[in-house]
Design an enzyme around this catalytic site. Structure first.
Site, mmCIF file in Angstrom:
data_model
loop_
_atom_site.group_PDB
_atom_site.id
_atom_site.type_symbol
_atom_site.label_atom_id
_atom_site.label_comp_id
_atom_site.label_asym_id
_atom_site.label_seq_id
_atom_site.Cartn_x
_atom_site.Cartn_y
_atom_site.Cartn_z
ATOM 1 N N GLY A 1 -19.148 0.580 -1.728
ATOM 2 C CA GLY A 1 -20.478 1.169 -1.810
ATOM 3 C C GLY A 1 -21.367 0.559 -2.865
ATOM 4 O O GLY A 1 -22.563 0.871 -2.938
ATOM 5 N N PRO B 1 -15.336 -5.049 2.627
ATOM 6 C CA PRO B 1 -16.578 -5.332 3.366
ATOM 7 C C PRO B 1 -17.766 -4.510 2.915
ATOM 8 O O PRO B 1 -18.911 -4.891 3.161
ATOM 9 C CB PRO B 1 -16.199 -5.004 4.810
ATOM 10 C CG PRO B 1 -15.104 -3.990 4.686
ATOM 11 C CD PRO B 1 -14.323 -4.411 3.482
ATOM 12 N N LEU B 2 -17.494 -3.375 2.247
ATOM 13 C CA LEU B 2 -18.590 -2.527 1.775
ATOM 14 C C LEU B 2 -18.653 -2.475 0.252
ATOM 15 O O LEU B 2 -19.452 -1.731 -0.309
ATOM 16 C CB LEU B 2 -18.427 -1.105 2.336
ATOM 17 C CG LEU B 2 -18.558 -1.007 3.852
ATOM 18 C CD1 LEU B 2 -18.142 0.372 4.341
ATOM 19 C CD2 LEU B 2 -19.989 -1.301 4.282
ATOM 20 N N TYR C 1 0.855 -1.186 0.000
ATOM 21 C CA TYR C 1 0.000 0.000 0.000
ATOM 22 C C TYR C 1 0.891 1.236 0.000
ATOM 23 O O TYR C 1 1.409 1.654 1.017
ATOM 24 C CB TYR C 1 -0.913 0.017 1.230
ATOM 25 C CG TYR C 1 -1.886 -1.139 1.328
ATOM 26 C CD1 TYR C 1 -2.162 -1.951 0.230
ATOM 27 C CD2 TYR C 1 -2.528 -1.418 2.528
ATOM 28 C CE1 TYR C 1 -3.047 -3.007 0.335
ATOM 29 C CE2 TYR C 1 -3.423 -2.472 2.635
ATOM 30 C CZ TYR C 1 -3.676 -3.274 1.533
ATOM 31 O OH TYR C 1 -4.557 -4.324 1.643
#
Length: 298
Positions: free
Chosen positions: A231, A227-228, A79
């Protein structure tokens, strides 16, 4: 006042102690963490390359997460590369007053200027990276070191054995895996005690269901990345909105609460570069979904 509003005002209500999923999980049996963690990938610049526009702002997000009770933070050497680890080391001073924060990092992926993610599990590379990770985080021992992705050019067991050696040498406390199948998890467990598995999983994407079930059987922490779904939760979005409306919550909060209720071993790590979104995400740990709510997503 909604769930997000209560957290923004500094109050984080605790989950019910009875008949609900536990608030904490013991990583490797000895590192107790709150089950709502923080993913530090978004602390980097566009495309997860280079530093963010405001490094001070990124450090503020990390410190606010700790203020809200987050004590499990996930990152990786790729990252930035290196940027996220460095910013975490600067923000948390892990050998100092915030040493109770558990930081998990990963090795096994390379980056290039085009932003490609390139599997690289060569044992010598892993041995070199653990030294760089320790330096950027400012720690002697990495709490949780995860093999980021199996490399088709490196025998899986050889790469895992390298992580096991690093544990034996005291460079890392616990070993985790990421992006693996049940078969790979079983093979790794023959080499080293596996503390966590981090796979893509969310309310709309359950391809790793079998891996989660294996983690439940063995008492291994399951860290659902994405996890999302950034969106984009597809057709299930309408159901999320319907449940959210009954709880004065948001779609994102319901998706995170579902992950916490899905299994006692799940450790969601929603990531963001925004304090506002961070507070909204952490507040999801206080959301009490009913059996009727959960049935909507079966």
């Amino acid at each position: 006042m909604g769930v997000a509003g209560r957290v923004a005002n500094g109050f984080v209500p605790r989950r019910r102690p009875v008949d609900m999923a536990p608030e904490t999980f013991d990583i490797g049996g000895d590192l107790t963490v709150n089950r709502m963690g923080f993913g530090a990938m978004r602390l980097c610049g566009p495309g997860i390359i280079g530093p963010p526009e405001s490094e001070a702002g990124a450090r503020e997000v990390v410190r606010r997460a700790v203020e809200l009770g987050v004590d499990f933070v996930d990152t990786a050497d790729s990252y930035g590369p290196g940027v996220s680890e460095r910013l975490l080391g600067e923000a948390l001073e892990l050998e100092g007053e915030d040493s109770d924060v558990v930081v998990a990092t990963k090795a096994g992926l390379l980056r290039n200027a085009d932003g490609d993610w390139l599997p690289h599990g060569d044992p010598d590379y892993i041995r070199n990276q653990v030294l760089a990770c320790r330096d950027r985080l400012g720690v002697e021992t990495i709490d949780l070191y995860q093999y980021h992705r199996p490399d088709p050019d490196t025998p899986f067991e050889d790469a895992v054995a390298t992580f096991a050696e690093l544990k034996d040498d005291g460079f890392v406390r616990h070993v985790g895996l990421s992006n693996v199948s049940v078969e790979q998890l079983e093979a790794a467990r023959d080499v080293v005690e596996v503390a966590t598995v981090q796979n893509r999983y969310n309310v709309a994407d359950r391809d790793s269901e079998a891996v989660l079930e294996a983690c439940e059987e063995y008492g291994i922490g399951f860290v659902p990345w994405y996890p999302l779904a950034a969106g984009d939760l597809g057709d299930i979005g309408e159901e999320l909105d319907a449940v959210a409306a009954t709880h004065d919550a948001t779609r994102r909060q319901v998706a995170l609460a579902w992950l916490l209720e899905r299994s006692d071993v799940t450790l969601p790590i929603p990531g963001t570069s925004s304090v506002e979104h961070l507070e909204e995400n952490v507040a999801a740990a206080a959301l009490e979904l009913t059996g009727e709510d959960l049935a909507r997503f079966d």
